[in-house]
Design a protein around this motif. Structure first.
Motif, PDB file in Angstrom:
ATOM      1  N   ARG A   1       0.843  -1.196   0.000  1.00 17.34           N
ATOM      2  CA  ARG A   1       0.000   0.000   0.000  1.00 17.34           C
ATOM      3  C   ARG A   1       0.880   1.249   0.000  1.00 17.34           C
ATOM      4  NH1 ARG A   1      -5.263   0.604   1.811  1.00 17.34           N
ATOM      5  NH2 ARG A   1      -5.827   2.700   2.423  1.00 17.34           N
ATOM      6  N   GLU A   2       1.947   1.217   0.783  1.00 18.11           N
ATOM      7  CA  GLU A   2       2.845   2.374   0.871  1.00 18.11           C
ATOM      8  C   GLU A   2       3.509   2.660  -0.473  1.00 18.11           C
ATOM      9  OE1 GLU A   2       3.957   5.712   2.347  1.00 18.11           O
ATOM     10  OE2 GLU A   2       2.736   4.356   3.556  1.00 18.11           O
ATOM     11  N   GLU A   3       3.883   1.615  -1.213  1.00 14.01           N
ATOM     12  CA  GLU A   3       4.466   1.820  -2.551  1.00 14.01           C
ATOM     13  C   GLU A   3       3.454   2.493  -3.482  1.00 14.01           C
ATOM     14  OE1 GLU A   3       7.614  -1.657  -3.539  1.00 14.01           O
ATOM     15  OE2 GLU A   3       5.625  -2.382  -2.914  1.00 14.01           O
ATOM     16  N   ILE A   4       2.217   2.076  -3.389  1.00 14.92           N
ATOM     17  CA  ILE A   4       1.163   2.672  -4.205  1.00 14.92           C
ATOM     18  C   ILE A   4       0.987   4.141  -3.829  1.00 14.92           C
ATOM     19  CG2 ILE A   4      -1.314   2.645  -4.729  1.00 14.92           C
ATOM     20  CD1 ILE A   4      -1.142  -0.446  -4.285  1.00 14.92           C
ATOM     21  N   LEU A   5       0.952   4.409  -2.535  1.00 19.19           N
ATOM     22  CA  LEU A   5       0.778   5.793  -2.082  1.00 19.19           C
ATOM     23  C   LEU A   5       1.962   6.664  -2.489  1.00 19.19           C
ATOM     24  CD1 LEU A   5      -0.831   5.185   1.428  1.00 19.19           C
ATOM     25  CD2 LEU A   5      -1.959   5.805  -0.721  1.00 19.19           C
ATOM     26  N   ASP A   6       3.175   6.106  -2.471  1.00 19.10           N
ATOM     27  CA  ASP A   6       4.352   6.848  -2.938  1.00 19.10           C
ATOM     28  C   ASP A   6       4.203   7.225  -4.409  1.00 19.10           C
ATOM     29  OD1 ASP A   6       5.578   6.792  -0.462  1.00 19.10           O
ATOM     30  OD2 ASP A   6       6.899   5.093  -0.951  1.00 19.10           O
ATOM     31  N   LYS A   7       3.732   6.271  -5.220  1.00 21.17           N
ATOM     32  CA  LYS A   7       3.522   6.550  -6.650  1.00 21.17           C
ATOM     33  C   LYS A   7       2.414   7.592  -6.837  1.00 21.17           C
ATOM     34  CE  LYS A   7       6.546   3.803  -8.519  1.00 21.17           C
ATOM     35  NZ  LYS A   7       7.715   4.329  -9.212  1.00 21.17           N
ATOM     36  N   ALA A   8       1.393   7.522  -6.000  1.00 19.70           N
ATOM     37  CA  ALA A   8       0.308   8.508  -6.075  1.00 19.70           C
ATOM     38  C   ALA A   8       0.851   9.907  -5.778  1.00 19.70           C
ATOM     39  CB  ALA A   8      -0.816   8.148  -5.107  1.00 19.70           C
ATOM     40  N   ARG A   9       1.753   9.986  -4.789  1.00 20.44           N
ATOM     41  CA  ARG A   9       2.372  11.282  -4.474  1.00 20.44           C
ATOM     42  C   ARG A   9       3.228  11.775  -5.638  1.00 20.44           C
ATOM     43  NH1 ARG A   9       3.089   8.289   0.260  1.00 20.44           N
ATOM     44  NH2 ARG A   9       1.558   8.840   1.832  1.00 20.44           N
ATOM     45  N   GLU A  10       3.939  10.855  -6.286  1.00 24.99           N
ATOM     46  CA  GLU A  10       4.729  11.223  -7.469  1.00 24.99           C
ATOM     47  C   GLU A  10       3.814  11.748  -8.573  1.00 24.99           C
ATOM     48  OE1 GLU A  10       7.515   8.302  -9.013  1.00 24.99           O
ATOM     49  OE2 GLU A  10       7.894   7.578  -6.974  1.00 24.99           O
ATOM     50  N   LEU A  11       2.696  11.068  -8.793  1.00 26.16           N
ATOM     51  CA  LEU A  11       1.741  11.508  -9.803  1.00 26.16           C
ATOM     52  C   LEU A  11       1.168  12.879  -9.439  1.00 26.16           C
ATOM     53  CD1 LEU A  11       0.130  10.972 -12.374  1.00 26.16           C
ATOM     54  CD2 LEU A  11      -1.515   9.684 -10.985  1.00 26.16           C
ATOM     55  N   ALA A  12       0.847  13.072  -8.174  1.00 32.65           N
ATOM     56  CA  ALA A  12       0.335  14.373  -7.722  1.00 32.65           C
ATOM     57  C   ALA A  12       1.356  15.476  -7.980  1.00 32.65           C
ATOM     58  CB  ALA A  12      -0.022  14.304  -6.239  1.00 32.65           C
ATOM     59  N   ASP A  13       2.628  15.167  -7.756  1.00 32.09           N
ATOM     60  CA  ASP A  13       3.683  16.145  -8.028  1.00 32.09           C
ATOM     61  C   ASP A  13       3.726  16.482  -9.518  1.00 32.09           C
ATOM     62  OD1 ASP A  13       6.079  17.733  -7.262  1.00 32.09           O
ATOM     63  OD2 ASP A  13       7.105  16.255  -8.532  1.00 32.09           O
ATOM     64  N   LEU A  14       3.631  15.460 -10.363  1.00 34.78           N
ATOM     65  CA  LEU A  14       3.607  15.694 -11.817  1.00 34.78           C
ATOM     66  C   LEU A  14       2.419  16.565 -12.213  1.00 34.78           C
ATOM     67  CD1 LEU A  14       4.507  12.191 -13.318  1.00 34.78           C
ATOM     68  CD2 LEU A  14       5.897  14.268 -13.389  1.00 34.78           C
ATOM     69  N   ILE A  15       1.257  16.244 -11.671  1.00 29.96           N
ATOM     70  CA  ILE A  15       0.048  17.007 -11.992  1.00 29.96           C
ATOM     71  C   ILE A  15       0.220  18.461 -11.568  1.00 29.96           C
ATOM     72  CG2 ILE A  15      -2.411  17.301 -11.455  1.00 29.96           C
ATOM     73  CD1 ILE A  15      -2.451  14.174 -11.115  1.00 29.96           C
ATOM     74  N   SER A  16       0.796  18.679 -10.389  1.00 32.36           N
ATOM     75  CA  SER A  16       0.956  20.048  -9.891  1.00 32.36           C
ATOM     76  C   SER A  16       1.903  20.878 -10.758  1.00 32.36           C
ATOM     77  CB  SER A  16       1.440  20.041  -8.434  1.00 32.36           C
ATOM     78  OG  SER A  16       2.791  19.639  -8.366  1.00 32.36           O
ATOM     79  N   ARG A  17       2.691  20.184 -11.597  1.00 27.91           N
ATOM     80  CA  ARG A  17       3.608  20.886 -12.498  1.00 27.91           C
ATOM     81  C   ARG A  17       3.118  20.871 -13.950  1.00 27.91           C
ATOM     82  NH1 ARG A  17       8.684  18.146 -12.284  1.00 27.91           N
ATOM     83  NH2 ARG A  17       7.826  16.419 -11.108  1.00 27.91           N
ATOM     84  N   SER A  18       1.848  20.520 -14.156  1.00 27.18           N
ATOM     85  CA  SER A  18       1.290  20.439 -15.509  1.00 27.18           C
ATOM     86  C   SER A  18       0.906  21.825 -16.036  1.00 27.18           C
ATOM     87  CB  SER A  18       0.049  19.541 -15.515  1.00 27.18           C
ATOM     88  OG  SER A  18      -1.009  20.172 -14.815  1.00 27.18           O
ATOM     89  N   ASP A  19       0.733  21.899 -17.345  1.00 33.12           N
ATOM     90  CA  ASP A  19       0.279  23.141 -17.984  1.00 33.12           C
ATOM     91  C   ASP A  19      -1.068  23.582 -17.412  1.00 33.12           C
ATOM     92  OD1 ASP A  19       2.467  23.362 -19.682  1.00 33.12           O
ATOM     93  OD2 ASP A  19       1.487  22.294 -21.326  1.00 33.12           O
ATOM     94  N   GLU A  20      -1.961  22.608 -17.192  1.00 30.94           N
ATOM     95  CA  GLU A  20      -3.295  22.937 -16.692  1.00 30.94           C
ATOM     96  C   GLU A  20      -3.232  23.598 -15.315  1.00 30.94           C
ATOM     97  OE1 GLU A  20      -3.795  19.486 -19.533  1.00 30.94           O
ATOM     98  OE2 GLU A  20      -2.362  20.044 -17.998  1.00 30.94           O
ATOM     99  N   VAL A  21      -2.402  23.065 -14.429  1.00 32.74           N
ATOM    100  CA  VAL A  21      -2.297  23.634 -13.079  1.00 32.74           C
ATOM    101  C   VAL A  21      -1.571  24.978 -13.132  1.00 32.74           C
ATOM    102  CG1 VAL A  21      -1.299  23.301 -10.776  1.00 32.74           C
ATOM    103  CG2 VAL A  21      -2.521  21.428 -11.892  1.00 32.74           C
TER     104      VAL A  21
END
Length: 140
Positions: free
Chosen positions: A9-29
């Motif tokens: 579960r922790e590995e999944i949550l780590d990847k989710a945090r990585e994805l959230a970081d990517l999203i926060s740096r997107s053109d849309e955001v």
């Protein structure tokens, strides 16, 4: 059957945090943040927002004290102020940026959901066309 390593579960949550970081740096955001800053700096927008908040408080009082005619008048004024606010280009830009960020998040959610479902179906020997899972052989 394909024996892939199970993840925690922790590995999944780590990847989710990585994805959230990517999203926060997107053109849309980025577009959203810039539009939000324009809203904060626009005095006409801020004045209208203040007037709307004041009228909303007035509406709560009118509802609480049982004055339906006054409540209807205040609600009509709130609607007029909201329409005026919505006609301002920076507000339209901000609302569009919200839609784009929400669309991106919805797309990501759908991709995750559909991919997990498909992998479950395929890993059980099911049929992705019908959406039915198969039967896993008993493990020893």
């Amino acid at each position: 059957m394909n024996k892939e390593r199970l993840v925690t579960r922790e590995e999944i949550l780590d990847k989710a945090r990585e994805l959230a970081d990517l999203i926060s740096r997107s053109d849309e955001v980025d577009f959203f943040k810039k539009a939000e800053q324009k809203i904060k700096k626009n005095m006409k927008v801020q004045l209208l927002i203040g007037q709307i908040k004041g009228k909303q408080k007035e509406a709560v009082h009118a509802e609480h004290y049982g004055t339906p005619q006054h409540l209807a008048e205040v609600e009509k004024e709130i609607e007029r102020l909201n329409q005026e606010l919505d006609e301002i280009p920076v507000v339209q830009e901000f609302k569009q940026s919200q839609v784009e960020v929400n669309d991106l998040l919805q797309l990501i959610t759908n991709i995750i959901s559909n991919t997990v479902t498909e992998k479950i179906i395929l890993s059980t020997g099911g049929d992705p066309l019908t959406g039915k899972t198969g039967i896993l052989p008993d493990e020893e």
